[in-house]
Motif scaffolding. Structure first.
Motif, mmCIF file in Angstrom:
data_model
loop_
_atom_site.group_PDB
_atom_site.id
_atom_site.type_symbol
_atom_site.label_atom_id
_atom_site.label_comp_id
_atom_site.label_asym_id
_atom_site.label_seq_id
_atom_site.Cartn_x
_atom_site.Cartn_y
_atom_site.Cartn_z
ATOM 1 N N LYS A 108 0.835 -1.193 0.000
ATOM 2 C CA LYS A 108 0.000 0.000 0.000
ATOM 3 C C LYS A 108 0.878 1.255 0.000
ATOM 4 N N ASP A 109 1.629 1.401 1.064
ATOM 5 C CA ASP A 109 2.482 2.587 1.186
ATOM 6 C C ASP A 109 3.934 2.239 0.914
ATOM 7 N N ALA A 110 4.661 3.251 0.466
ATOM 8 C CA ALA A 110 6.089 3.026 0.205
ATOM 9 C C ALA A 110 6.879 3.131 1.502
ATOM 10 N N VAL A 113 12.921 4.040 2.106
ATOM 11 C CA VAL A 113 13.946 3.864 1.082
ATOM 12 C C VAL A 113 13.302 3.802 -0.310
ATOM 13 N N GLN A 114 12.113 3.225 -0.363
ATOM 14 C CA GLN A 114 11.406 3.178 -1.647
ATOM 15 C C GLN A 114 11.003 4.587 -2.080
ATOM 16 N N ASP A 115 10.518 5.334 -1.119
ATOM 17 C CA ASP A 115 10.147 6.718 -1.420
ATOM 18 C C ASP A 115 11.357 7.509 -1.916
ATOM 19 N N THR A 133 17.491 -2.608 8.252
ATOM 20 C CA THR A 133 17.133 -3.968 7.838
ATOM 21 C C THR A 133 15.610 -4.119 7.748
ATOM 22 N N GLY A 134 15.201 -4.877 6.749
ATOM 23 C CA GLY A 134 13.783 -5.212 6.632
ATOM 24 C C GLY A 134 12.884 -4.071 6.226
ATOM 25 N N THR A 135 13.456 -3.042 5.604
ATOM 26 C CA THR A 135 12.628 -1.890 5.259
ATOM 27 C C THR A 135 12.372 -1.771 3.748
ATOM 28 N N GLY A 136 12.567 -2.865 3.035
ATOM 29 C CA GLY A 136 12.138 -2.889 1.644
ATOM 30 C C GLY A 136 13.142 -2.386 0.618
ATOM 31 N N LYS A 137 14.434 -2.639 0.874
ATOM 32 C CA LYS A 137 15.449 -2.188 -0.086
ATOM 33 C C LYS A 137 15.340 -2.931 -1.418
ATOM 34 N N THR A 138 14.921 -4.190 -1.355
ATOM 35 C CA THR A 138 14.861 -4.981 -2.597
ATOM 36 C C THR A 138 13.929 -4.335 -3.621
ATOM 37 N N ILE A 139 12.717 -4.047 -3.168
ATOM 38 C CA ILE A 139 11.760 -3.434 -4.099
ATOM 39 C C ILE A 139 12.246 -2.037 -4.486
ATOM 40 N N ARG A 448 21.912 -12.094 6.400
ATOM 41 C CA ARG A 448 21.754 -10.863 5.612
ATOM 42 C C ARG A 448 20.729 -11.001 4.503
ATOM 43 N N GLY A 449 19.894 -10.035 4.467
ATOM 44 C CA GLY A 449 18.990 -9.948 3.322
ATOM 45 C C GLY A 449 17.858 -10.943 3.341
ATOM 46 N N VAL A 450 18.055 -12.080 4.001
ATOM 47 C CA VAL A 450 17.056 -13.140 3.889
ATOM 48 C C VAL A 450 15.787 -12.739 4.645
ATOM 49 N N ASP A 451 14.685 -12.947 4.000
ATOM 50 C CA ASP A 451 13.401 -12.489 4.539
ATOM 51 C C ASP A 451 12.542 -13.687 4.927
ATOM 52 N N TYR A 452 12.331 -13.856 6.209
ATOM 53 C CA TYR A 452 11.416 -14.887 6.687
ATOM 54 C C TYR A 452 10.262 -14.160 7.380
ATOM 55 N N GLY A 475 18.064 -7.949 12.371
ATOM 56 C CA GLY A 475 17.156 -7.465 11.331
ATOM 57 C C GLY A 475 16.311 -8.545 10.678
ATOM 58 N N ARG A 476 16.497 -9.796 11.093
ATOM 59 C CA ARG A 476 15.614 -10.840 10.541
ATOM 60 C C ARG A 476 14.239 -10.780 11.215
ATOM 61 N N THR A 477 14.137 -10.015 12.297
ATOM 62 C CA THR A 477 12.812 -9.819 12.903
ATOM 63 C C THR A 477 12.447 -8.344 12.766
ATOM 64 N N GLY A 478 11.255 -8.002 13.141
ATOM 65 C CA GLY A 478 10.823 -6.606 13.068
ATOM 66 C C GLY A 478 10.814 -6.086 11.646
ATOM 67 N N ARG A 479 10.488 -6.936 10.697
ATOM 68 C CA ARG A 479 10.520 -6.525 9.292
ATOM 69 C C ARG A 479 9.141 -6.075 8.809
ATOM 70 N N ALA A 480 9.194 -5.270 7.792
ATOM 71 C CA ALA A 480 7.965 -4.804 7.136
ATOM 72 C C ALA A 480 6.953 -4.246 8.126
HETATM 73 N N1 ATP Z 1 6.092 -1.019 0.830
HETATM 74 C C1 ATP Z 1 5.988 -2.156 1.475
HETATM 75 N N2 ATP Z 1 4.873 -2.462 2.168
HETATM 76 C C2 ATP Z 1 4.768 -3.625 2.836
HETATM 77 N N3 ATP Z 1 5.731 -4.569 2.869
HETATM 78 C C3 ATP Z 1 6.862 -4.312 2.210
HETATM 79 C C4 ATP Z 1 7.055 -3.104 1.477
HETATM 80 N N4 ATP Z 1 8.290 -3.148 0.916
HETATM 81 C C5 ATP Z 1 8.845 -4.325 1.273
HETATM 82 N N5 ATP Z 1 7.983 -5.038 2.046
HETATM 83 C C6 ATP Z 1 8.225 -6.348 2.654
HETATM 84 O O1 ATP Z 1 9.147 -6.136 3.725
HETATM 85 C C7 ATP Z 1 9.990 -7.257 3.886
HETATM 86 C C8 ATP Z 1 11.435 -6.803 3.909
HETATM 87 O O2 ATP Z 1 11.810 -6.326 2.628
HETATM 88 P P1 ATP Z 1 13.306 -6.489 2.084
HETATM 89 O O3 ATP Z 1 13.722 -7.911 2.202
HETATM 90 O O4 ATP Z 1 13.390 -5.863 0.760
HETATM 91 O O5 ATP Z 1 14.079 -5.635 3.179
HETATM 92 P P2 ATP Z 1 15.586 -5.155 3.171
HETATM 93 O O6 ATP Z 1 15.584 -3.716 3.531
HETATM 94 O O7 ATP Z 1 16.260 -5.549 1.892
HETATM 95 O O8 ATP Z 1 16.156 -5.998 4.399
HETATM 96 P P3 ATP Z 1 17.669 -6.489 4.674
HETATM 97 O O9 ATP Z 1 18.431 -5.298 5.168
HETATM 98 O O10 ATP Z 1 17.476 -7.508 5.717
HETATM 99 O O11 ATP Z 1 18.194 -7.012 3.406
HETATM 100 C C9 ATP Z 1 9.667 -8.200 2.745
HETATM 101 O O12 ATP Z 1 8.818 -9.207 3.235
HETATM 102 C C10 ATP Z 1 8.942 -7.336 1.743
HETATM 103 O O13 ATP Z 1 8.040 -8.077 0.965
#
Ligand code: ATP
Length: 731
Positions: A108-110, A113-115, A133-139, A448-452, A475-480
């Motif tokens: 829904k919202d960015a 880092v996406q913004d 960590t876990g704040t959506g860098k991949t997207i 690192r990076g792995v999302d569970y 950072g493997r917890t408290g994600r998204a």
């Molecule tokens: N805008 C968003 N809204 C909701 N969920 C999101 C959003 N962007 C990413 N996510 C979800 O948040 C989780 C963490 O994303 P991602 O793995 O890209 O984080 P990261 O910043 O790369 O973390 P790390 O530093 O551990 O590599 C994933 O499950 C992803 O699908």
């Protein structure tokens, strides 16, 4: 009456710890929006973003551009990672990408880092991206890179045989995860999306390459270079590469991929866009930046305030000061407590990750946990509050029948890729909504990076290699936008690490309230009582021993200690002594590299770490390989009682605690620390430092038949309860 007599003075923790106030109060952040302080806003006046809403909380957020062109996001004592801007508001994103974000990813919202990235689009600039960590860098980088690709595809210079985006990942797990995200976000573009990793059929990967366009390629360095050399189509395609991405850039160098990184950069065309991404900007990231972005200006998007930690604030963190011999019972208590707490609060089971720093230790802890944590489930009646289901009921709480089983998984670099992928998928997709829990025990391969998704608790056993690695693990917890908790078990010798966390990561870790020194001492006492009574074979808690006063020990705790003891003993009695000794040596191999950076005392470390042998009744420390001796025996301390393993130890076949079907047996005995085990360069290259291979030993020479029975007190009892192996010698 019993009087508790500690025959083991070391068993009781005497050291005192100053309990500091946590800087990471649980859920501290969700107040907010109301409070953007004028003084701060004026400091960062150039660009103030509106606030907002995220999946789980209300956030306030604002950003600023300073003169050096570094953009900082000012978190303002919040855990804000999301901005109030719905994706649909961004007009600069291609409609197909937008469509996928909405319908496939369902975001829904960015996130911040996406913004940040999207606000820069369209852009051909190079980016250095840092976000928690876990704040959506991949997207974030995928959206940016895809925009460049889309633009190129629409340009007159477009060549359909060229490669669009090449993403380099340090580990296979991460590569596969990025691949999955890329498939989703590229859904409506109908791009060809490939993943090239070792451990899987290269022929199949090449077949795919020949069949589909190379729009997005995610790869680990070894397999990438391998295919680059062997596929003409691939080689030709890279000549027009548009975007090169290094994800977890510093880890690539940590894992020894310098040469590969240099080759990849050299073989790519100079005219391209670069993204360098990490949650931490170590010197190493800048090293890659220098190479990849040489001579070019780049934009540094730093979403973490310089005075802030890289860990999202809502993750409650604490340390437990504890000796290695108490780990297993402590784990039993900590994990059960977490699982219970989570079920009471949410109605859900838990998803827990436990990190260890060596493959050997990971395997041993996994096997131990299986003995005392795994169960086939039972129905329990729970009265819980605040559940996501509670709205269905009139009251705040209700009784619920849940299954309560715990599945135990293990991933490390010595497992085959097939097994790693299977376990990873199972853990990722594990459903906790019916009250069942899952625990993954793993090395830094999963750090690192792995999302569970849904991981609510991370436990670190011992200090990791760097303070940055601590933040990646946490950072493997408290994600998204979700909440989470982290704990670290620290031996007295490792305490300087906690201080370094504060200095380097601005993390002021507090001692665990639930498992403070006193609580740990209680655990120890309870276990001692159970151990004593077991050795007397007079039944737990019987009255005919006048040495122990159990009146001060909580009855429930005693019952739990007995339950744990009985289950663990069945494992420890059959565990392979050599595996346990190897674990000890591998741990010292890990600590060797930390001695200087955290100013650890080598002899204290040896003494502390050798306590990991005690639960298995191993009294004498095994002789250290020469690589370790140099570091740990400098002052001659810490080796009293060391024993050389030699052939006279052999007493026949192994008891088979670890039977040979386990993956850990498959590989060489070298390279205990598998932060490198996940390297993907065609062959496993063990690090000299941690390669303590002793090829001359054969497993049967060190059978465990002569190992002692389980005894936490073996140190005090000399040989009466612990049969030492022959051939002991001091080191
Ligand atoms: N805008 C968003 N809204 C909701 N969920 C999101 C959003 N962007 C990413 N996510 C979800 O948040 C989780 C963490 O994303 P991602 O793995 O890209 O984080 P990261 O910043 O790369 O973390 P790390 O530093 O551990 O590599 C994933 O499950 C992803 O699908």
């Amino acid at each position: 009456m019993y009087r508790l007599v500690s025959k083991n003075p070391n068993a009781f923790l005497k050291a005192t710890v100053s309990v500091r106030t946590a800087t990471q109060p649980l859920f501290a952040s969700f107040s907010l929006a109301n409070s953007i302080k004028p003084s701060l806003t004026s400091l960062f006046s150039s660009k103030i973003q509106k606030n907002l809403f995220s999946n789980s909380a209300i956030f306030s957020e604002y950003t600023a551009t300073n003169k050096s062109d570094v953009i900082y996001t000012q978190p303002e004592h919040t855990s804000a990672e999301y901005v109030p801007v719905p994706f649909s508001n961004y007009t600069q994103i291609n409609s197909k990408t937008m469509h996928a974000i909405k319908d496939v990813l369902r975001f829904k919202d960015a996130s911040i880092v996406q913004d940040k990235i999207i606000s820069e689009l369209p852009s051909e600039q190079d980016f250095l991206i840092k976000a928690k960590t876990g704040t959506g860098k991949t997207i974030a980088f995928l959206v940016g890179a895809i925009e460049t690709l889309v633009k190129y595809k629409a340009s007159p210079s477009y060549n359909k045989d060229s490669m669009g985006i090449l993403i380099i990942s340090p580990t296979r797990e991460l590569a596969k995860q990025i691949h999955q995200e890329a498939i989703k976000i590229a859904h409506y573009h109908k791009f060809g999306v490939h993943v090239l990793v070792g451990g899987e059929s290269s022929r199949l990967q090449q077949h795919q390459i020949n069949k589909e366009p190379l729009d997005i390629v995610v790869a680990t360095p070894g397999r990438l270079l391998d295919i680059w050399e062997n596929s003409n189509k691939f080689d030709r395609a890279t000549k027009n590469l548009q975007v090169l991405v290094f994800d977890e850039a510093d880890m690539l160098l940590d894992m020894g991929f310098q040469k590969e990184v240099a080759r990849i950069i050299e073989q790519c065309p100079k005219e391209r866009q670069n993204f360098l991404v990490s949650a931490t900007f170590s010197r190493k990231v800048r090293e890659i930046a220098r190479q990849a972005l040489a001579g070019k200006s780049f934009k540094e998007l730093d979403c973490v305030d310089p005075n802030e930690t890289n860990v999202v604030q809502r993750i409650k963190q604490s340390y437990i000061k504890i000796n290695w011999d108490m780990h297993y019972f402590a784990l039993h208590q900590i994990l059960n407590s977490q699982i219970k707490k989570n079920i009471e609060e949410t109605g859900n089971g838990s998803k827990i990750i436990i990190f260890l720093s060596s493959t050997k230790a990971t395997q041993v802890y996994h096997d131990a946990l299986q003995s005392f944590m795994s169960n086939r489930g039972m129905s329990v009646n729970l009265s819980y509050k605040n559940s996501r289901n509670s709205h269905k009921n009139s009251g705040n709480s209700r009784n619920l029948q849940v299954k309560n089983s715990t599945a135990i998984y293990c991933i490390h670099g010595k497992k085959t890729q097939e097994v790693r992928s299977r376990i990873s998928d199972r853990f990722r997709n594990f459903n906790t909504s019916d009250g069942n829990s899952a625990i993954l025990i793993t090395t830094d391969i999963s750090a690192r990076g792995v999302d569970y998704p849904g991981t609510n608790f991370v436990l670190q056993v011992g200090a990791p290699s760097t303070t940055e690695q601590y933040t990646h693990r946490i950072g493997r917890t408290g994600r998204a936008g979700k909440s989470g908790e982290g704990m670290i078990l620290i031996s007295p010798a490792e305490m300087p690490f906690v201080r370094e966390l504060e200095r380097e990561q601005k993390l002021n870790l507090a001692e665990s309230e639930e498992f403070n020194i006193e609580a740990v001492s209680n655990l120890e006492q309870a276990l001692s009582v159970v151990n004593e009574s077991s050795e007397r074979n007079d039944g737990f808690g019987s009255d005919d021993n006048d040495n122990i006063d159990i009146s001060s020990i909580d009855k429930n705790l005693l019952a739990e200690a007995r339950n744990f003891y009985n289950r663990f003993r069945s494992y420890s009695a059959s565990a392979d002594t050599m595996e346990i000794e190897d674990m000890y040596i591998s741990l010292l191999g890990h600590y060797q590299s930390l001695l200087g950076s955290f100013r650890l005392d080598p002899s204290k470390l040896v003494e502390d770490t050798s306590k990991s042998l005690i639960p298995f009744g191993i009294i004498d420390k095994p002789r250290l390989p020469s690589m370790l001796k140099a570091s740990f025996s400098g002052n001659g301390k810490g080796f009293s009682g060391s024993r050389q393993r030699n052939r006279s130890d052999s007493r026949g076949s192994s008891r088979g605690g670890y039977n040979d079907s386990r993956e850990s047996r498959g590989g060489s005995r070298g390279g205990y620390n598998d932060s490198k085990g996940s390297r993907d360069d065609g062959q496993y290259r063990s690090n000299d430092k941690s390669d303590f291979k002793n090829k001359s030993r054969s497993r049967s020479q060190y059978s465990s038949n002569d190992r002692t029975e389980f005894s936490y007190k073996s140190r005090d009892r000399g040989n009466s309860h612990s049969r030492q192996r022959g051939g002991s010698s001091r080191d």
